[in-house]
Write a protein that holds these residues in place. Structure first.
Motif, mmCIF file in Angstrom:
data_model
loop_
_atom_site.group_PDB
_atom_site.id
_atom_site.type_symbol
_atom_site.label_atom_id
_atom_site.label_comp_id
_atom_site.label_asym_id
_atom_site.label_seq_id
_atom_site.Cartn_x
_atom_site.Cartn_y
_atom_site.Cartn_z
ATOM 1 N N LYS A 10 0.886 -1.141 0.038
ATOM 2 C CA LYS A 10 0.218 -0.020 0.074
ATOM 3 C C LYS A 10 0.856 1.204 0.105
ATOM 4 O O LYS A 10 0.554 2.329 -0.505
ATOM 5 N N LEU A 11 2.096 1.227 0.787
ATOM 6 C CA LEU A 11 2.908 2.566 0.771
ATOM 7 C C LEU A 11 3.576 2.931 -0.889
ATOM 8 O O LEU A 11 3.754 3.858 -1.132
ATOM 9 N N LEU A 12 3.714 1.607 -1.394
ATOM 10 C CA LEU A 12 4.513 1.808 -2.812
ATOM 11 C C LEU A 12 3.358 2.108 -3.670
ATOM 12 O O LEU A 12 3.629 3.178 -4.392
ATOM 13 N N GLY A 13 2.050 2.027 -3.693
ATOM 14 C CA GLY A 13 1.092 2.403 -4.263
ATOM 15 C C GLY A 13 0.888 3.868 -3.860
ATOM 16 O O GLY A 13 0.639 4.547 -4.778
ATOM 17 N N ALA A 14 1.047 4.154 -2.532
ATOM 18 C CA ALA A 14 0.497 5.628 -2.193
ATOM 19 C C ALA A 14 1.566 6.739 -2.833
ATOM 20 O O ALA A 14 1.836 7.648 -3.328
ATOM 21 N N ALA A 15 3.065 5.965 -2.821
ATOM 22 C CA ALA A 15 4.043 6.749 -3.219
ATOM 23 C C ALA A 15 4.088 6.937 -5.041
ATOM 24 O O ALA A 15 4.331 8.151 -5.183
ATOM 25 N N TYR A 16 3.453 6.065 -5.419
ATOM 26 C CA TYR A 16 3.207 6.280 -6.943
ATOM 27 C C TYR A 16 2.344 7.185 -7.235
ATOM 28 O O TYR A 16 2.266 8.066 -8.171
ATOM 29 N N LEU A 17 1.159 7.195 -6.452
ATOM 30 C CA LEU A 17 0.212 8.589 -6.512
ATOM 31 C C LEU A 17 0.774 9.729 -6.297
ATOM 32 O O LEU A 17 0.207 10.614 -7.038
ATOM 33 N N VAL A 18 1.489 9.650 -5.343
ATOM 34 C CA VAL A 18 2.172 11.180 -4.871
ATOM 35 C C VAL A 18 3.024 11.617 -6.256
ATOM 36 O O VAL A 18 3.098 12.669 -6.312
ATOM 37 N N TYR A 19 3.648 10.755 -6.724
ATOM 38 C CA TYR A 19 4.540 11.163 -7.930
ATOM 39 C C TYR A 19 3.684 11.595 -8.908
ATOM 40 O O TYR A 19 4.005 12.555 -9.798
ATOM 41 N N LEU A 20 2.533 10.974 -9.235
ATOM 42 C CA LEU A 20 1.768 11.436 -10.188
ATOM 43 C C LEU A 20 0.967 12.733 -9.864
ATOM 44 O O LEU A 20 0.632 13.428 -10.894
ATOM 45 N N ALA A 21 0.769 12.827 -8.620
ATOM 46 C CA ALA A 21 0.303 14.148 -8.150
ATOM 47 C C ALA A 21 1.239 15.096 -8.553
ATOM 48 O O ALA A 21 0.879 16.455 -9.031
ATOM 49 N N TRP A 22 2.615 15.104 -8.211
ATOM 50 C CA TRP A 22 3.417 16.178 -8.529
ATOM 51 C C TRP A 22 3.638 16.367 -10.048
ATOM 52 O O TRP A 22 3.750 17.637 -10.302
ATOM 53 N N GLN A 23 3.503 15.449 -10.707
ATOM 54 C CA GLN A 23 3.517 15.695 -12.195
ATOM 55 C C GLN A 23 2.463 16.584 -12.803
ATOM 56 O O GLN A 23 2.637 17.268 -13.467
ATOM 57 N N ALA A 24 1.258 16.276 -12.057
ATOM 58 C CA ALA A 24 -0.069 17.020 -12.344
ATOM 59 C C ALA A 24 0.197 18.363 -11.999
ATOM 60 O O ALA A 24 -0.048 19.306 -12.854
ATOM 61 N N PHE A 25 0.796 18.813 -10.846
ATOM 62 C CA PHE A 25 0.838 20.191 -10.086
ATOM 63 C C PHE A 25 1.675 20.826 -11.088
ATOM 64 O O PHE A 25 1.496 22.112 -11.179
ATOM 65 N N ARG A 26 2.750 20.248 -11.613
ATOM 66 C CA ARG A 26 3.825 20.942 -12.259
ATOM 67 C C ARG A 26 3.669 21.113 -13.764
ATOM 68 O O ARG A 26 4.368 21.870 -14.388
ATOM 69 N N ALA A 27 2.642 20.350 -14.187
ATOM 70 C CA ALA A 27 2.294 20.447 -15.673
ATOM 71 C C ALA A 27 1.696 21.899 -16.248
ATOM 72 O O ALA A 27 0.722 22.375 -15.477
ATOM 73 N N SER A 28 2.134 22.199 -17.329
ATOM 74 C CA SER A 28 1.713 23.449 -17.764
ATOM 75 C C SER A 28 0.459 23.096 -18.692
ATOM 76 O O SER A 28 0.347 21.804 -19.220
ATOM 77 N N ALA A 29 -0.457 23.938 -19.442
ATOM 78 C CA ALA A 29 -1.433 23.848 -20.322
ATOM 79 C C ALA A 29 -0.647 23.058 -21.409
ATOM 80 O O ALA A 29 -1.203 22.049 -22.132
ATOM 81 N N GLU A 30 0.399 23.710 -22.099
ATOM 82 C CA GLU A 30 0.954 23.126 -23.138
ATOM 83 C C GLU A 30 1.654 21.791 -23.032
ATOM 84 O O GLU A 30 1.511 20.903 -24.001
ATOM 85 N N THR A 31 1.999 21.430 -22.071
ATOM 86 C CA THR A 31 2.602 19.956 -21.659
ATOM 87 C C THR A 31 1.541 19.061 -22.004
ATOM 88 O O THR A 31 1.925 18.106 -22.501
#
Length: 208
Positions: free
Chosen positions: A77-98
């Motif tokens: 479950k912690l591996l899964g949670a860490a992966y979701l945090v990584y996806l969240a980080w990618q979404a927060f830093r993404a621009s519209a063009e990206t």
């Protein structure tokens, strides 16, 4: 072989379960809204591939390990949670063009497919759910239980494809309309990041 009545009942319940809000269908929803119908369907296929692994695990009895071992359950479950945090980080830093296809935002179907698989198999609750849910519909007098579990798992996956596919198509269409505005696209990115963080927190805090 399972009776027709059992098959129909199980399939109907599976469809209803697929419609109930949960990490997997929310994941399909957000990815489809952000990237389009095609990527959303690929993510859905990845999630369903993960369900194949869970079906095999239940049929072989491996899922019992996650039900009885606190360590195995916690690590997964912690591996899964860490992966979701990584996806969240990618979404927060993404621009519209990206997200719309810039050099930094091109995500291959292979990677999206892998995301779906990882998202599903790193949730130990799915294996435990299968372990508790599938055996209720087996009929020991109708043949080997392991074969029946595989059949039931296949029916559940079929129901999931229908439900999640519908979600992907609808969210992809609506997301395509919303993404015409860069401001709206940036808002979608932040919403997706927040959703991923929420799912990570939920997964990290679940108990056996």
């Amino acid at each position: 072989m399972l009776s027709t009545e059992t098959i129909m009942t199980f399939f109907s319940v599976s469809v209803l379960l697929g419609l109930a809000p949960g990490p997997d269908n929310i994941f399909v929803l957000t990815q489809s809204a952000l990237r389009g119908k095609g990527p959303g369907l690929i993510v859905m296929l990845g999630l369903c591939t993960g369900l194949i692994a869970h079906t095999i695990a239940v049929s072989l009895g491996v899922a019992i390990i996650f039900q009885t071992s606190i360590l195995a359950f916690s690590v997964l479950k912690l591996l899964g949670a860490a992966y979701l945090v990584y996806l969240a980080w990618q979404a927060f830093r993404a621009s519209a063009e990206t997200i719309q296809g810039g050099p930094e935002g091109i995500v291959s179907y292979r990677k999206l497919y892998a995301r779906g698989i990882i998202m599903n198999i790193t949730n130990p609750k799915v294996s435990i759910f299968f372990l508790a849910f599938l055996p209720q519909f087996t009929e020991p007098t109708k043949g080997p239980v392991a074969v029946q579990l595989v059949l039931l798992g296949g029916l559940f996956i079929l129901a999931t494809i229908l439900v999640f596919g519908g979600i992907a198509l609808l969210a992809g269409t609506l997301g395509g309309l919303l993404k015409r505005s860069d401001r709206t696209q940036n808002i979608l990115n932040k919403i997706a990041g927040t959703v991923f963080m929420g799912l990570a927190l939920k997964l990290a805090t679940i108990r056996q």
